[in-house]
Design a protein around this motif. Structure first.
Motif, short mmCIF file in Angstrom:
data_model
loop_
_atom_site.label_atom_id
_atom_site.label_comp_id
_atom_site.label_asym_id
_atom_site.label_seq_id
_atom_site.Cartn_x
_atom_site.Cartn_y
_atom_site.Cartn_z
N ASP A 4 0.84 -1.20 0.00
CA ASP A 4 0.00 0.00 0.00
C ASP A 4 0.87 1.25 0.00
N GLN A 5 0.79 2.04 -1.06
CA GLN A 5 1.57 3.25 -1.18
C GLN A 5 0.75 4.50 -0.85
N VAL A 6 -0.55 4.30 -0.52
CA VAL A 6 -1.44 5.42 -0.22
C VAL A 6 -1.71 5.51 1.28
N LEU A 7 -2.04 4.39 1.89
CA LEU A 7 -2.27 4.35 3.34
C LEU A 7 -1.00 3.85 4.01
N THR A 8 -0.29 4.78 4.61
CA THR A 8 0.99 4.45 5.21
C THR A 8 1.00 4.83 6.68
#
Length: 293
Positions: A239-243
């Protein structure tokens, strides 16, 4: 999630206040909702073995032809639900201009509440199940916790959900604003910056997804879950959006099933935030959760 491109496109159109979201109202008193919805036909009859209609919520990825985007993204899930005799109902919410989920979370949650009421009346079902991706889970959680949604919902099945929220840099995908010393991430997190009203107007839904926003803070306070609702969460290490991955999505409650996609399906490879709902193994996971007693 393509939030930034859509945010800039919507931001030049109809405005929505971008101060921190109000805590409980569906929308400010004396005002009208500023966003629209896309509702499916309520002509499906659930089979006795799968009596709960399944309300499906996408996230910010639905931009442009929202119906076609959601249908494509959720095709494996809707097909699997039909295969077990269920009624999959994809609901588009918080639509401003070309973008779903742009409206304040409180307003979108009110739209979800109204749609669930229609579904129960049309089908005669006692409850619905909810399957949600990304910001769709934030909408579902607001509805469940603050709009008395619990008695109407049996299962909440989430794919890469916005739970604790994310930071500004990943929300906008690393994009920047030329000529701005603060950068887009700095503008996004500074409610006193006058540029925020220009660049991010019309996308309060995106601001509500930030860690520490009034919405995420209120939802996490005192526990997020609602008694009687069975929650399941599938996050992805890619996941590169929710970090950070997992931390931003998992629900801190011992009754909740929290899993990483890659741990359950090690041969499937790494999934991203946007592609997780489209993966056949993730669709299979959703169906398993819906069949769990």
């Amino acid at each position: 999630m393509a939030v930034m491109a859509a945010a800039l496109a919507v931001g030049m159109g109809q405005a929505v206040g971008v101060g921190q979201a109000g805590a409980m109202p569906v929308h400010p008193p004396g005002t009208q909702p500023v966003s629209g919805t896309l509702e499916p036909a309520l002509d499906c009859v659930p089979a006795p073995e799968q009596p709960n209609p399944v309300v499906i919520l996408g996230g910010f990825g639905a931009v442009g032809d929202i119906r076609a985007t959601l249908d494509k993204q959720m095709a494996g899930i809707t097909g699997g639900i039909r295969d077990i005799g269920g009624c999959p109902l994809i609901f588009g919410y918080g639509i401003i201009g070309p973008m779903q989920a742009a409206a304040p979370v409180s307003e979108s949650a009110g739209q979800l509440r109204d749609f669930v009421t229609k579904v129960l009346a049309a089908t005669g079902a006692p409850k619905v199940d909810i399957v949600a991706h990304s910001s769709g889970a934030l909408i579902a959680n607001y509805y469940l916790k603050f709009l008395h949604g619990g008695p109407s919902v049996d299962r909440a099945v989430y794919l890469a959900p916005v739970t604790a929220g994310t930071n500004a840099a990943t929300l906008i995908g690393g994009r920047d604003l030329p000529g701005s010393p603060d950068g887009l991430a700095g503008i996004l997190t500074d409610a006193t910056n006058p540029l925020r009203d220009t660049v991010f107007r019309g996308v309060q839904g995106a601001l509500d997804c930030l860690a520490g926003s009034q919405v995420t803070t209120a939802l996490l306070a005192g526990g997020l879950t609602v008694p009687g609702v069975h929650y399941s969460v599938l996050a992805t290490r890619g996941d590169q959006v929710l970090t950070p991955p997992g931390t931003a999505s998992f629900i801190d409650d011992p009754t909740v099933e929290n899993d990483f996609f890659e741990d359950l399906y090690p041969d499937a490879g790494l999934s991203t935030h946007a592609t997780l709902p489209m993966h056949p193994d993730a669709a299979g996971w959703v169906i398993e959760r819906l069949l769990t007693e």
